[in-house]
Design an enzyme around this catalytic site. Structure first.
Site, PDB file in Angstrom:
ATOM      1  N   SER A 127       0.944  -1.134   0.262  1.00 46.99           N
ATOM      2  CA  SER A 127      -0.043   0.000  -0.060  1.00 46.99           C
ATOM      3  C   SER A 127       0.886   1.226  -0.100  1.00 46.99           C
ATOM      4  O   SER A 127       1.998   1.383   0.675  1.00 46.99           O
ATOM      5  CB  SER A 127      -1.047   0.056   1.289  1.00 46.99           C
ATOM      6  OG  SER A 127      -1.342   1.227   1.313  1.00 46.99           O
ATOM      7  N   TYR A 152      -2.409  -0.189   9.961  1.00 44.70           N
ATOM      8  CA  TYR A 152      -2.545  -0.726   8.718  1.00 44.70           C
ATOM      9  C   TYR A 152      -1.281  -0.491   7.943  1.00 44.70           C
ATOM     10  O   TYR A 152      -0.947  -1.671   7.353  1.00 44.70           O
ATOM     11  CB  TYR A 152      -3.592  -0.039   7.956  1.00 44.70           C
ATOM     12  CG  TYR A 152      -3.840  -0.318   6.387  1.00 44.70           C
ATOM     13  CD1 TYR A 152      -4.422  -1.780   6.056  1.00 44.70           C
ATOM     14  CD2 TYR A 152      -3.484   0.482   5.504  1.00 44.70           C
ATOM     15  CE1 TYR A 152      -4.219  -1.799   4.642  1.00 44.70           C
ATOM     16  CE2 TYR A 152      -3.475   0.280   4.167  1.00 44.70           C
ATOM     17  CZ  TYR A 152      -4.038  -0.934   3.678  1.00 44.70           C
ATOM     18  OH  TYR A 152      -4.272  -1.133   2.257  1.00 44.70           O
TER      19      TYR A 152
END
Length: 335
Positions: A127, A152
């Protein structure tokens, strides 16, 4: 080829599986169809795949070690695209344990499955969030990513490190793709393009964080899928020029690669909202709010290495992509 794709009820996973089936591959699709967001949307995505003669649906949680070992042993995939994960920056502030289970334990099970079943190439989702506190633009795979701003992001950085260790120890070719903001038809309800479109059409106010000054590298789903397929087809190789004295973070002496996959064209949130307003024919009611914990001010991808290595070239302007999304949304939800 026989390809295992995790996250096939998800936005990118469903579109990727559809594309692979179209070109003649056999796809084993794994997803637990959890309720992080609207299950009916996930089921609708899957319905486009179920019934295809080369698609096998497996409803299973990647964090279930025994189940994943059985799936690998039974189906013996040649290549794997691992997209299943607990997504979302803000949700990681509320439920951090979900990220450990799915993104760390689940990824470990994928690595073990690949290791023990002679998988020829693992492509996995990282990501743009890994860039964290980095403010140098555009984000480059050569940059330091040791300062994540959310759990995350930390879990995605951990995936990259775990993949490298397996590439080094077992010669497993692994490629990590740092996705930037992906949007388009069948998109995720927890992301800004979907939320804004839904509320603007309903005449409801939208929350605009950082007063609309965020910039995001919005990337259309078809461009993303094209990049994933091209990456999957080019198996990661060792970099013979890699030096421990001047280490390249994106390559290795092991068969390991990290790429950014984005549009290389960031758009300010306020401009993005204007594009939605134009397509919907409605004016947004805006709640202008400060920046949220875990958010980053801007994302902007340097995609040179992916372009050079696999010929990746995003071609969809945000105006065209959002027009397609708004039209899909209206048809799907009968608005």
């Amino acid at each position: 080829m026989k390809i295992l794709v995790t996250g096939t009820a998800g936005f990118i996973g469903a579109q990727l599986a559809y594309r692979l089936l179209e070109r003649g591959d056999e796809v084993i699709g794994v997803d637990n169809v959890n309720d992080y967001y609207d299950v009916s949307l996930k089921e609708a995505r899957l319905q486009r795949l179920i019934g295809h003669p080369r698609f096998t649906e497996v409803r299973q949680d990647v964090a279930d070690r025994a189940a994943m070992a059985n799936i690998f042993a039974k189906h013996r995939p040649e290549r794997v695209v691992h997209l299943a994960a607990q997504a979302g920056v803000r949700y990681s502030l509320e439920n951090p344990n979900a990220y450990v289970e799915s993104n760390l334990v689940g990824f470990m099970n994928i690595l073990e499955g690949c290791r023990h079943n002679a998988v020829k190439h693992l492509v996995f989702a990282s990501s743009s969030s890994v860039y964290g506190a980095n403010e140098a633009m555009p984000f480059s795979v050569e940059d330091n990513v040791d300062h994540p701003l959310s759990l995350y992001a930390a879990s995605k950085k951990a995936n990259e490190l775990m993949a490298h260790s397996y590439s080094h120890l077992y010669g497993l070719p692994t490629t990590g793709l740092r996705f930037f903001t992906v949007y388009g038809p069948w998109g995720r309800p927890d992301m800004a393009p979907f939320i804004f479109t839904k509320k603007i059409l309903a005449g409801e106010p939208i929350d605009v964080f950082n007063h609309g000054h965020h910039k995001r590298d919005f990337t259309y789903i078809d461009d993303i899928v094209e990049g994933v397929v091209r990456t999957l087809d080019q198996v990661a190789l060792p970099n013979s020029d890699w030096s421990a004295q001047a280490p390249d973070p994106a390559t290795s002496k092991a068969p390991y690669r990290i790429y950014n996959i984005g549009s290389n064209n960031p758009v300010e949130l306020s401009r993005f909202i204007e594009i939605i307003e134009k397509r919907t024919g409605k004016k947004a009611q805006k709640n202008l709010l400060p920046m949220q914990p875990g958010d980053v001010l801007a994302t902007y991808a340097n995609i040179d290495s992916l372009s050079n290595d696999v010929g990746y070239k995003p071609e969809t302007p945000v105006e065209e992509g959002m027009a397609n999304f708004v039209d899909w949304y209206r048809e799907f939800y009968q608005v």
